[in-house]
Scaffold this active site. Sequence first.
Site, PDB file in Angstrom:
ATOM      1  N   ASP A  83       0.701  -1.278   0.112  1.00 16.42           N
ATOM      2  CA  ASP A  83       0.217  -0.062   0.062  1.00 16.42           C
ATOM      3  C   ASP A  83       0.985   1.307  -0.001  1.00 16.42           C
ATOM      4  O   ASP A  83       0.371   2.312  -0.635  1.00 16.42           O
ATOM      5  CB  ASP A  83      -1.069  -0.156   1.283  1.00 16.42           C
ATOM      6  CG  ASP A  83      -2.055  -0.970   0.965  1.00 16.42           C
ATOM      7  OD1 ASP A  83      -2.302  -1.524   0.122  1.00 16.42           O
ATOM      8  OD2 ASP A  83      -2.658  -1.254   2.077  1.00 16.42           O
ATOM      9  N   GLY A  84       1.933   1.158   0.766  1.00 13.55           N
ATOM     10  CA  GLY A  84       2.691   2.280   0.745  1.00 13.55           C
ATOM     11  C   GLY A  84       3.441   2.833  -0.809  1.00 13.55           C
ATOM     12  O   GLY A  84       3.498   3.848  -1.103  1.00 13.55           O
ATOM     13  N   ASN A 134      -4.827   9.173   1.690  1.00 17.89           N
ATOM     14  CA  ASN A 134      -5.338   8.310   2.851  1.00 17.89           C
ATOM     15  C   ASN A 134      -5.556   9.237   4.173  1.00 17.89           C
ATOM     16  O   ASN A 134      -6.946   9.374   4.209  1.00 17.89           O
ATOM     17  CB  ASN A 134      -4.261   7.197   3.683  1.00 17.89           C
ATOM     18  CG  ASN A 134      -4.160   5.929   2.912  1.00 17.89           C
ATOM     19  OD1 ASN A 134      -4.972   5.699   2.099  1.00 17.89           O
ATOM     20  ND2 ASN A 134      -3.289   5.185   3.386  1.00 17.89           N
ATOM     21  N   GLU A 135      -4.744   9.876   4.476  1.00 19.24           N
ATOM     22  CA  GLU A 135      -5.158  10.951   5.677  1.00 19.24           C
ATOM     23  C   GLU A 135      -4.185  11.919   5.809  1.00 19.24           C
ATOM     24  O   GLU A 135      -3.167  11.711   5.225  1.00 19.24           O
ATOM     25  CB  GLU A 135      -5.266  10.205   7.046  1.00 19.24           C
ATOM     26  CG  GLU A 135      -4.039   9.848   7.716  1.00 19.24           C
ATOM     27  CD  GLU A 135      -3.466   8.504   6.989  1.00 19.24           C
ATOM     28  OE1 GLU A 135      -2.119   8.333   6.890  1.00 19.24           O
ATOM     29  OE2 GLU A 135      -4.116   7.536   6.855  1.00 19.24           O
ATOM     30  N   THR A 149      -9.391   2.522   6.438  1.00 23.69           N
ATOM     31  CA  THR A 149      -8.828   1.206   7.122  1.00 23.69           C
ATOM     32  C   THR A 149      -7.434   1.139   7.418  1.00 23.69           C
ATOM     33  O   THR A 149      -6.880   0.097   7.535  1.00 23.69           O
ATOM     34  CB  THR A 149      -9.199   0.191   5.821  1.00 23.69           C
ATOM     35  OG1 THR A 149      -8.567   0.547   4.873  1.00 23.69           O
ATOM     36  CG2 THR A 149     -10.627  -0.113   5.622  1.00 23.69           C
ATOM     37  N   TYR A 164      -4.248   4.027   9.055  1.00 24.17           N
ATOM     38  CA  TYR A 164      -3.996   4.443  10.460  1.00 24.17           C
ATOM     39  C   TYR A 164      -5.064   4.895  11.043  1.00 24.17           C
ATOM     40  O   TYR A 164      -5.266   4.736  12.287  1.00 24.17           O
ATOM     41  CB  TYR A 164      -3.178   5.876  10.167  1.00 24.17           C
ATOM     42  CG  TYR A 164      -2.497   6.374  11.427  1.00 24.17           C
ATOM     43  CD1 TYR A 164      -2.342   5.337  12.582  1.00 24.17           C
ATOM     44  CD2 TYR A 164      -1.965   7.504  11.570  1.00 24.17           C
ATOM     45  CE1 TYR A 164      -1.805   5.692  13.907  1.00 24.17           C
ATOM     46  CE2 TYR A 164      -1.619   8.058  12.714  1.00 24.17           C
ATOM     47  CZ  TYR A 164      -1.401   7.182  13.798  1.00 24.17           C
ATOM     48  OH  TYR A 164      -0.872   7.657  14.907  1.00 24.17           O
ATOM     49  N   ASN A 165      -6.171   5.470  10.493  1.00 23.02           N
ATOM     50  CA  ASN A 165      -7.411   5.603  11.001  1.00 23.02           C
ATOM     51  C   ASN A 165      -8.019   4.581  11.875  1.00 23.02           C
ATOM     52  O   ASN A 165      -8.476   4.931  12.789  1.00 23.02           O
ATOM     53  CB  ASN A 165      -8.330   6.305   9.941  1.00 23.02           C
ATOM     54  CG  ASN A 165      -9.996   6.473  10.501  1.00 23.02           C
ATOM     55  OD1 ASN A 165     -10.003   7.398  11.341  1.00 23.02           O
ATOM     56  ND2 ASN A 165     -10.742   5.502  10.485  1.00 23.02           N
ATOM     57  N   LEU A 166      -8.035   3.313  11.346  1.00 22.85           N
ATOM     58  CA  LEU A 166      -8.404   2.181  11.894  1.00 22.85           C
ATOM     59  C   LEU A 166      -7.778   1.693  12.982  1.00 22.85           C
ATOM     60  O   LEU A 166      -8.332   1.509  14.277  1.00 22.85           O
ATOM     61  CB  LEU A 166      -8.598   0.909  10.792  1.00 22.85           C
ATOM     62  CG  LEU A 166      -9.298  -0.126  11.520  1.00 22.85           C
ATOM     63  CD1 LEU A 166     -10.549  -0.028  11.956  1.00 22.85           C
ATOM     64  CD2 LEU A 166      -9.316  -1.325  10.369  1.00 22.85           C
ATOM     65  N   SER A 167      -6.282   1.888  13.065  1.00 17.99           N
ATOM     66  CA  SER A 167      -5.600   1.671  14.221  1.00 17.99           C
ATOM     67  C   SER A 167      -5.702   2.713  15.216  1.00 17.99           C
ATOM     68  O   SER A 167      -5.578   2.195  16.719  1.00 17.99           O
ATOM     69  CB  SER A 167      -4.188   1.647  13.760  1.00 17.99           C
ATOM     70  OG  SER A 167      -3.924   0.826  12.643  1.00 17.99           O
TER      71      SER A 167
END
Length: 260
Positions: free
Chosen positions: A47-48, A119-120, A160, A162-165
């Site tokens: 993903d990165g 992503n964020e 799904t 860092y937000n999920l973590s």
Amino acid sequence: MGQETYRKLAFVASARPEAQTALAAVIAKYGNVDAAEADAIIPLGGDGFMLETLRRYLPLVQRGLPVYGMNQGTVGFLMNGFVIEGLHERLDQSTQTEVHPLKMTAQAAGGQVTDTAFNEVSLFRQSQQAAHIKISVDGRERLGKLIADGVMLSTPVGSTAYNLSAHGPVIPIGSDILALTPISAFRPRRWRGALLSGHAKVRFDVLDPVKRPVSASADNSDIRDVRSIEIEQDRETTLTLLFDEQHGLDEKILQEQFAT
């Protein structure tokens, strides 16, 4: 669904040995063209590396060039499975997912910085001192002082990650919602974040930035000593990601919500 148009492919790969081996294999079978002449970009990695590829080829992707990732990394949430055979057929039968990135404008000690995040956008305390951050939405103050390790604004694609973590909500693709999620909040202790309209404009102001310095991150791009930051969805930019039929990003996100 595709219309048998994906014949000229541009393959790129991360530096991981397995990704480089896969790159040599697919080029030997399908050839390789420059991204400017391709019908699709095929990143091989995790993903990165997918995010790196979107950044690297953003002008082409903004003009409609689709991206079909194949997993040669770890998580691979944004990637399809790696199978060499039948790639043209898989592409022709793939489903399209259109996403909008976040547009960020930060005021930092070194001046103004603009960036894009898929992503964020995250703020983090830069020292042992907890961050003190004021949060405004559409020009109206919503939280006068968040005391926390940080805070983030996430797209559905990034929900799904860092937000999920950080115990943020998983957002279905197409819902036109952004997730505002605190990172290890101390005060207000019970605040768990908010779901915002995809049209929302969010502003973070760092309170006491000298004593409590804060850095910002747009995906994996970092800015030190941030004073304030404004974020909104870049609705003029549409990115097209391709996924194998029956395994689209919306299905992956739905599965994640039932994971145990």
